[in-house]
Design a protein around this motif. Structure first.
Motif, PDB file in Angstrom:
ATOM      1  N   ILE A 286       0.837  -1.200   0.000  1.00 15.74           N
ATOM      2  CA  ILE A 286       0.000   0.000   0.000  1.00 15.74           C
ATOM      3  C   ILE A 286       0.876   1.257   0.000  1.00 15.74           C
ATOM      4  O   ILE A 286       0.652   2.185  -0.776  1.00 15.74           O
ATOM      5  N   VAL A 287       1.898   1.270   0.847  1.00 15.33           N
ATOM      6  CA  VAL A 287       2.807   2.417   0.918  1.00 15.33           C
ATOM      7  C   VAL A 287       3.555   2.579  -0.395  1.00 15.33           C
ATOM      8  O   VAL A 287       3.686   3.695  -0.919  1.00 15.33           O
ATOM      9  N   PHE A 288       4.047   1.471  -0.955  1.00 12.66           N
ATOM     10  CA  PHE A 288       4.789   1.523  -2.219  1.00 12.66           C
ATOM     11  C   PHE A 288       3.926   2.074  -3.349  1.00 12.66           C
ATOM     12  O   PHE A 288       4.367   2.941  -4.115  1.00 12.66           O
ATOM     13  N   GLU A 289       2.704   1.584  -3.468  1.00 11.64           N
ATOM     14  CA  GLU A 289       1.830   2.058  -4.547  1.00 11.64           C
ATOM     15  C   GLU A 289       1.527   3.545  -4.408  1.00 11.64           C
ATOM     16  O   GLU A 289       1.512   4.280  -5.399  1.00 11.64           O
ATOM     17  N   ARG A 290       1.303   4.006  -3.187  1.00  9.70           N
ATOM     18  CA  ARG A 290       1.031   5.425  -2.970  1.00  9.70           C
ATOM     19  C   ARG A 290       2.249   6.277  -3.330  1.00  9.70           C
ATOM     20  O   ARG A 290       2.142   7.282  -4.032  1.00  9.70           O
TER      21      ARG A 290
ATOM     22  N   SER B  27       2.954   6.257  -7.119  1.00  5.59           N
ATOM     23  CA  SER B  27       1.995   7.065  -7.878  1.00  5.59           C
ATOM     24  C   SER B  27       2.311   8.556  -7.760  1.00  5.59           C
ATOM     25  O   SER B  27       1.987   9.332  -8.647  1.00  5.59           O
ATOM     26  N   HIS B  28       2.981   8.966  -6.687  1.00  2.70           N
ATOM     27  CA  HIS B  28       3.396  10.358  -6.523  1.00  2.70           C
ATOM     28  C   HIS B  28       4.747  10.619  -7.180  1.00  2.70           C
ATOM     29  O   HIS B  28       5.250  11.736  -7.124  1.00  2.70           O
TER      30      HIS B  28
ATOM     31  N   SER C 160      11.244   4.835  -8.529  1.00  2.29           N
ATOM     32  CA  SER C 160      10.826   3.819  -9.500  1.00  2.29           C
ATOM     33  C   SER C 160      10.733   2.453  -8.814  1.00  2.29           C
ATOM     34  O   SER C 160      11.191   2.268  -7.688  1.00  2.29           O
ATOM     35  N   THR C 161      10.170   1.507  -9.524  1.00  4.48           N
ATOM     36  CA  THR C 161      10.045   0.148  -8.996  1.00  4.48           C
ATOM     37  C   THR C 161      11.407  -0.479  -8.774  1.00  4.48           C
ATOM     38  O   THR C 161      11.645  -1.133  -7.761  1.00  4.48           O
ATOM     39  N   SER C 162      12.325  -0.273  -9.715  1.00  2.00           N
ATOM     40  CA  SER C 162      13.658  -0.867  -9.582  1.00  2.00           C
ATOM     41  C   SER C 162      14.410  -0.284  -8.386  1.00  2.00           C
ATOM     42  O   SER C 162      15.117  -1.005  -7.681  1.00  2.00           O
TER      43      SER C 162
END
Length: 91
Positions: free
Chosen positions: A47-51, A54-55, A59-61
């Motif tokens: 949840i924290v990562f997605e928030r 999105s801001h 990056s994902t990597s």
């Protein structure tokens, strides 16, 4: 570890070998079951990562590499230390 102290004075007969096998099985199952505690944390971190992603905070990597590097000591060093202690004390 406590398991190593319990199985410290084993001999080299058939019963001792079976006792060592049981001790190694117990230690490996204990390590595996303790890794299941990560599942509860995963959903919270997701949840924290997605928030934050999105801001545009990272990056994902970048998140993945940082997470792997910060958890490396707990996931590699401590289990290897436990295996080394148990192996040396039970042999």
């Amino acid at each position: 570890s406590i398991i190593a102290l319990i199985y410290h004075s084993l001999g080299h007969d058939q019963a001792s070998i079976q006792s060592r096998t049981g001790a190694l099985f117990f230690v490996s199952m204990n390590m595996m079951m303790s890794s299941f505690s990560v599942l509860g944390v995963f959903f919270q971190e997701k949840i924290v990562f997605e928030r934050e992603q999105s801001h545009g905070m990272y990056s994902t990597s970048a998140f993945f590499v940082t997470k792997i590097l910060t958890e490396l000591p707990m996931n590699v060093v401590f289990p290897m230390l436990q295996v080394t202690l148990n192996t040396n004390l039970t042999c």
